[in-house]
Design an enzyme around this catalytic site. Structure first.
Site, mmCIF file in Angstrom:
data_model
loop_
_atom_site.group_PDB
_atom_site.id
_atom_site.type_symbol
_atom_site.label_atom_id
_atom_site.label_comp_id
_atom_site.label_asym_id
_atom_site.label_seq_id
_atom_site.Cartn_x
_atom_site.Cartn_y
_atom_site.Cartn_z
ATOM 1 N N GLU A 41 -0.652 11.275 5.126
ATOM 2 C CA GLU A 41 -2.093 12.001 5.101
ATOM 3 C C GLU A 41 -2.115 13.116 5.767
ATOM 4 O OE1 GLU A 41 -4.357 10.965 3.197
ATOM 5 O OE2 GLU A 41 -4.211 8.827 3.069
ATOM 6 N N ASN A 89 0.515 10.600 -7.785
ATOM 7 C CA ASN A 89 1.033 10.612 -6.614
ATOM 8 C C ASN A 89 2.099 9.638 -5.999
ATOM 9 O OD1 ASN A 89 -0.991 12.602 -6.312
ATOM 10 N ND2 ASN A 89 -2.479 11.496 -5.008
ATOM 11 N N THR A 104 -5.409 3.250 -3.365
ATOM 12 C CA THR A 104 -6.166 3.853 -3.918
ATOM 13 C C THR A 104 -5.881 5.326 -4.346
ATOM 14 O OG1 THR A 104 -6.866 4.682 -1.834
ATOM 15 C CG2 THR A 104 -8.086 3.081 -2.355
ATOM 16 N N GLY A 107 -9.912 7.268 -1.225
ATOM 17 C CA GLY A 107 -10.109 8.249 -2.379
ATOM 18 C C GLY A 107 -10.521 9.643 -2.290
ATOM 19 N N LYS A 157 -6.040 19.551 -6.237
ATOM 20 C CA LYS A 157 -5.462 18.882 -4.836
ATOM 21 C C LYS A 157 -4.066 18.143 -5.066
ATOM 22 C CE LYS A 157 -5.072 14.949 -2.229
ATOM 23 N NZ LYS A 157 -5.092 13.538 -2.605
ATOM 24 N N ARG A 211 -13.670 11.103 -0.966
ATOM 25 C CA ARG A 211 -13.489 11.873 0.368
ATOM 26 C C ARG A 211 -14.160 13.223 0.350
ATOM 27 N NH1 ARG A 211 -8.238 10.955 1.909
ATOM 28 N NH2 ARG A 211 -8.818 8.958 2.200
ATOM 29 N N ASP A 255 -0.224 5.170 1.005
ATOM 30 C CA ASP A 255 -0.269 6.046 2.056
ATOM 31 C C ASP A 255 -0.525 5.360 3.309
ATOM 32 O OD1 ASP A 255 -0.745 8.524 0.379
ATOM 33 O OD2 ASP A 255 -2.300 7.584 -0.635
ATOM 34 N N HIS A 288 -10.192 17.932 -7.103
ATOM 35 C CA HIS A 288 -9.440 16.814 -6.764
ATOM 36 C C HIS A 288 -8.051 17.115 -7.739
ATOM 37 C CE1 HIS A 288 -7.826 13.034 -6.889
ATOM 38 N NE2 HIS A 288 -7.879 12.943 -5.620
ATOM 39 N N ASP A 312 0.795 -1.248 0.111
ATOM 40 C CA ASP A 312 0.030 -0.027 0.030
ATOM 41 C C ASP A 312 0.843 1.252 -0.086
ATOM 42 O OD1 ASP A 312 -2.301 1.632 0.454
ATOM 43 O OD2 ASP A 312 -1.582 1.738 2.622
HETATM 44 C C1 XBP Z 1 -5.165 6.330 0.977
HETATM 45 C C2 XBP Z 1 -6.262 7.063 0.563
HETATM 46 C C3 XBP Z 1 -6.395 7.820 -0.752
HETATM 47 C C4 XBP Z 1 -5.635 9.377 -0.466
HETATM 48 C C5 XBP Z 1 -5.901 10.384 -1.274
HETATM 49 O O1 XBP Z 1 -4.814 5.145 -0.031
HETATM 50 O O2 XBP Z 1 -7.396 6.760 0.936
HETATM 51 O O3 XBP Z 1 -7.412 8.209 -1.212
HETATM 52 O O4 XBP Z 1 -5.774 9.845 0.808
HETATM 53 O O5 XBP Z 1 -5.505 10.252 -2.530
HETATM 54 P P1 XBP Z 1 -3.910 4.074 0.229
HETATM 55 P P2 XBP Z 1 -6.328 10.797 -3.857
HETATM 56 O O6 XBP Z 1 -3.515 3.992 1.640
HETATM 57 O O7 XBP Z 1 -4.370 2.983 -0.369
HETATM 58 O O8 XBP Z 1 -2.505 4.331 -0.575
HETATM 59 O O9 XBP Z 1 -6.915 12.140 -3.365
HETATM 60 O O10 XBP Z 1 -5.122 10.780 -5.057
HETATM 61 O O11 XBP Z 1 -7.453 9.811 -4.038
HETATM 62 MG MG MG Z 2 -2.954 3.088 3.474
#
Ligand code: XBP
Ligand code: MG
Length: 255
Positions: free
Chosen positions: A22, A132, A127, A56, A89, A60, A15, A86, A13
């Site tokens: 985050e 990114n 996601t 996502g 962002k 969100r 993030d 978005h 994964d």
């Molecule tokens: C974490 C998420 C992502 C990001 C935002 O994804 O929920 O939605 O916070 O990304 P993961 P985007 O832990 O699966 O990597 O704004 O590009 O959707």
């Molecule tokens: Mg994650």
């Protein structure tokens, strides 16, 4: 039951798992985009913890509107409005990563290096938006590092984001491997629901936002991936006396 099949791939994964993106990354970029659009919305550290329940970025924003601003009427049709916000962002987020302010979590670079030297495949299942992922990888592991990854499954490539298993199923299919040959690395409840849904043995490293999440089904839960001089703390599971996640520990966890 012991898994004697050879380990062939590590699926990460992004993030919260590769880096703590985050609170000081995505959240800040969302707020910049809101400000730029003339919106007086401010996603505080605390509010963002609640919003993270929805994966996502576009999803969100929609969740925020539905839950906190049900009477808000955007100037453009809702989908186009959210898409535009978005995109802004994503621009702010990738710029922020370009400044090198968000490092990898302890143990990530070492584990990836060890996997590559052992001839294992490495892959991404996330996601977040593909741009990114690239910005994080290039700014932390170097310009060539994108080529290290056999598959990068990201963003809208599957319609149902985590906790659905679709993104892990997609990555496994692209790798041409059965889940029993792979291990997933996650940081959140939505993440482990997704990886376990794809039958993957999963290790979890918690962060401030996910400390209280339910990680039942994890092979091991630690506070970070660990380094020899920065041992992890084990929250659940048997780390077999290890101080950090290594291929040897991964093999022990599969046995
Ligand atoms: C974490 C998420 C992502 C990001 C935002 O994804 O929920 O939605 O916070 O990304 P993961 P985007 O832990 O699966 O990597 O704004 O590009 O959707
Ligand atoms: Mg994650």
């Amino acid at each position: 039951m012991a898994n004697t099949l050879p380990l062939q791939a590590l699926i990460f994964d992004v993030d919260g798992t590769l880096a703590d993106t985050e609170r000081d990354g995505h959240r800040v970029a969302f707020n910049h985009a809101f400000e730029e659009a003339g919106l007086a919305w401010d996603w505080s550290v605390e509010l963002y913890g609640e919003l993270l329940r929805v994966t996502g970025g576009k999803e969100r924003i929609n969740h925020y509107l539905d839950t906190y601003l049900p009477h808000f009427t955007p100037k453009a049709p809702r989908d186009a409005f959210v898409k535009g916000l978005h995109e802004a962002k994503t621009r702010h987020y990738t710029e922020l990563l370009g400044k090198g302010e968000i490092p990898l979590r302890p143990g990530v670079a070492r584990l990836i290096q060890e996997a590559r030297e052992a001839g294992l495949k490495i892959a991404i299942a996330t996601t977040t938006t593909p741009a990114n992922v690239e910005a994080l990888i290039v700014n932390t592991l170097g310009a060539d590092a994108m080529q290290w990854f056999a598959v990068i499954g990201a963003g809208d490539i599957v319609p149902a984001k985590k906790p659905a298993a679709d993104i892990y199923d997609y990555v496994l299919q692209q790798l041409g491997l059965d889940a029993s040959h792979c291990i997933a690395f996650e940081d959140s409840y939505n993440g482990i629901r997704s990886s376990r849904g794809a039958q993957l043995t999963t290790l979890v490293a918690t962060n401030d936002y996910t400390l209280q999440d339910d990680f039942s089904g994890a092979a091991l839960v630690v506070n970070h991936w660990g380094e020899p001089d920065l041992p992890f703390t084990v929250a659940a599971g048997d780390a077999h006396g290890a101080c950090c996640v290594t291929l040897e520990l991964l093999q022990q966890l599969r046995n």
